[in-house]
Design an enzyme around this catalytic site. Structure first.
Site, PDB file in Angstrom:
ATOM      1  N   LEU A  48      33.582  42.889  38.261  1.00 40.29           N
ATOM      2  CA  LEU A  48      33.318  42.841  37.011  1.00 40.29           C
ATOM      3  C   LEU A  48      33.555  41.552  36.084  1.00 40.29           C
ATOM      4  O   LEU A  48      34.447  40.990  36.548  1.00 40.29           O
ATOM      5  CB  LEU A  48      33.333  43.622  36.350  1.00 40.29           C
ATOM      6  CG  LEU A  48      32.526  44.798  36.869  1.00 40.29           C
ATOM      7  CD1 LEU A  48      33.483  46.125  36.369  1.00 40.29           C
ATOM      8  CD2 LEU A  48      31.113  45.427  36.739  1.00 40.29           C
ATOM      9  N   SER A  49      32.877  41.088  35.077  1.00 42.84           N
ATOM     10  CA  SER A  49      33.368  40.097  33.692  1.00 42.84           C
ATOM     11  C   SER A  49      34.538  40.408  33.968  1.00 42.84           C
ATOM     12  O   SER A  49      35.551  39.289  34.176  1.00 42.84           O
ATOM     13  CB  SER A  49      32.815  40.172  33.158  1.00 42.84           C
ATOM     14  OG  SER A  49      32.258  41.094  31.983  1.00 42.84           O
ATOM     15  N   GLU A  50      35.544  41.566  33.716  1.00 46.74           N
ATOM     16  CA  GLU A  50      37.048  41.621  33.348  1.00 46.74           C
ATOM     17  C   GLU A  50      37.001  43.064  34.307  1.00 46.74           C
ATOM     18  O   GLU A  50      35.759  43.801  34.351  1.00 46.74           O
ATOM     19  CB  GLU A  50      37.324  41.909  32.265  1.00 46.74           C
ATOM     20  CG  GLU A  50      37.546  40.360  31.182  1.00 46.74           C
ATOM     21  CD  GLU A  50      35.981  40.427  31.285  1.00 46.74           C
ATOM     22  OE1 GLU A  50      35.912  38.295  30.296  1.00 46.74           O
ATOM     23  OE2 GLU A  50      35.603  40.736  30.616  1.00 46.74           O
ATOM     24  N   THR A  51      38.150  43.029  34.976  1.00 50.08           N
ATOM     25  CA  THR A  51      39.195  44.310  35.498  1.00 50.08           C
ATOM     26  C   THR A  51      40.305  44.390  34.465  1.00 50.08           C
ATOM     27  O   THR A  51      40.716  43.411  34.529  1.00 50.08           O
ATOM     28  CB  THR A  51      39.247  44.154  36.796  1.00 50.08           C
ATOM     29  OG1 THR A  51      37.728  44.473  37.398  1.00 50.08           O
ATOM     30  CG2 THR A  51      40.090  45.450  37.430  1.00 50.08           C
ATOM     31  N   HIS A  80      35.432  42.830  24.523  1.00 42.37           N
ATOM     32  CA  HIS A  80      35.088  44.166  25.550  1.00 42.37           C
ATOM     33  C   HIS A  80      36.826  44.444  26.066  1.00 42.37           C
ATOM     34  O   HIS A  80      36.217  46.207  25.880  1.00 42.37           O
ATOM     35  CB  HIS A  80      34.127  43.726  26.037  1.00 42.37           C
ATOM     36  CG  HIS A  80      33.627  43.731  27.758  1.00 42.37           C
ATOM     37  ND1 HIS A  80      33.939  42.580  27.775  1.00 42.37           N
ATOM     38  CD2 HIS A  80      33.389  44.785  28.152  1.00 42.37           C
ATOM     39  CE1 HIS A  80      34.428  42.709  29.373  1.00 42.37           C
ATOM     40  NE2 HIS A  80      33.305  43.838  29.738  1.00 42.37           N
TER      41      HIS A  80
END
Length: 284
Positions: A48-51, A80
């Site tokens: 994902l774009s961020e974890t 986000h």
């Protein structure tokens, strides 16, 4: 054999009331004791774009501490993931020191959040922009080339860096922003936002797109940190007043909506709906 430990886990969709139409963030809720290597490995795996990883705070002012990883590295702040992680923390029994107000500790320091009275929406106070001002001609030329647009189509441009390294280019319209099909070099260091205005009277005032080849994310569906710093730019220059709504994600099949406002102290707030799509545990 690698030793694993079960950790509470949630995946939250941010900037959409309809599941799977916003921007997902993976959240490990009890991350104390995890190594940097374990966090980065999981972030690469989720892709994902961020974890994010919620840990005990190191300062009395904070309710919790957050570390934010992309597949390519750690970020000091991202929007986000801030909203999605706060949602998961509250949903899993987190109790803020002040009802309706949260304080997140992260790489850029302390970030304040508010929860609406009915609890349906969270917003964060935009952290200070670390770098602003117009882009250098050489950088602008490189961006225009990657976008495949003519420099005459650029309405305005600005450094809007609040940690990740964002720069932003405003094009002639929202439609032009949606039509762009960028081509980035493999070694591109860009963290690039595109901005375009909709005709007045519509639900959203602007369309945004976010490209982050520097950290291995071609196009981010909906981006809180970019919207935050772009809003600071627009409010500061008088391009907008009081509040507006932005949309993001159409080109990647999402319907993100972001609420931007400025309070009486001149602070910019970034908000949106959040919804949990996955909850359970994960072996790390």
């Amino acid at each position: 054999m690698m030793r694993t430990r079960a950790k509470k886990f949630a995946q939250v969709d941010v900037f959409s009331r309809i599941p799977y139409l916003g921007n997902p963030v993976a959240v490990v809720l009890d991350a104390d004791g995890l190594s940097d290597e374990s966090m980065q490995r999981l972030a690469r795996w989720t892709n994902l774009s961020e974890t994010t990883f919620i840990l005990s705070p190191t300062t009395a002012e904070a309710d919790y501490r957050l570390r934010i990883f992309t597949p390519g590295g750690e970020l000091p702040f991202a929007g986000h993931p801030t909203l999605g992680s706060a949602h998961a923390w509250l949903e899993n029994g987190g109790k803020p020191k002040v009802t309706g107000q949260l304080v997140q500790e992260c790489g850029v320091g302390l970030v304040a959040l508010n929860q609406s009275e009915e609890g349906s929406q969270l917003s964060f106070r935009a952290p200070a922009t670390m770098k602003s001002g117009p882009l250098e001609p050489g950088l602008l030329s490189k961006i225009v080339s990657a976008l495949g647009v003519d420099e005459s189509e650029v309405v305005a441009h600005q450094y809007v860096d609040n940690g990740p390294g964002w720069v932003c280019v405003q094009l002639t319209s929202a439609a032009r922003v949606l039509a762009v099909d960028p081509k980035f070099d493999d070694d591109s260091e860009l963290m690039l936002g595109l901005l375009g205005a909709y005709p007045s009277g519509g639900e959203s005032a602007f369309e945004l797109r976010a490209f982050a080849p520097k950290i291995g994310v071609y196009e981010d569906p909906v981006t809180g940190s970019l919207n935050a710093s772009v809003a600071q730019w627009l409010f500061r220059t008088g391009a907008v007043a009081n509040s507006y709504q932005a949309s993001q994600g159409q080109r990647v099949g999402r319907q993100g909506t972001i609420s931007l406002s400025v309070d009486g102290k001149g602070e910019v707030w970034v908000g949106g709906p959040t919804v949990t799509c996955i909850r359970g545990s994960i072996e790390i």
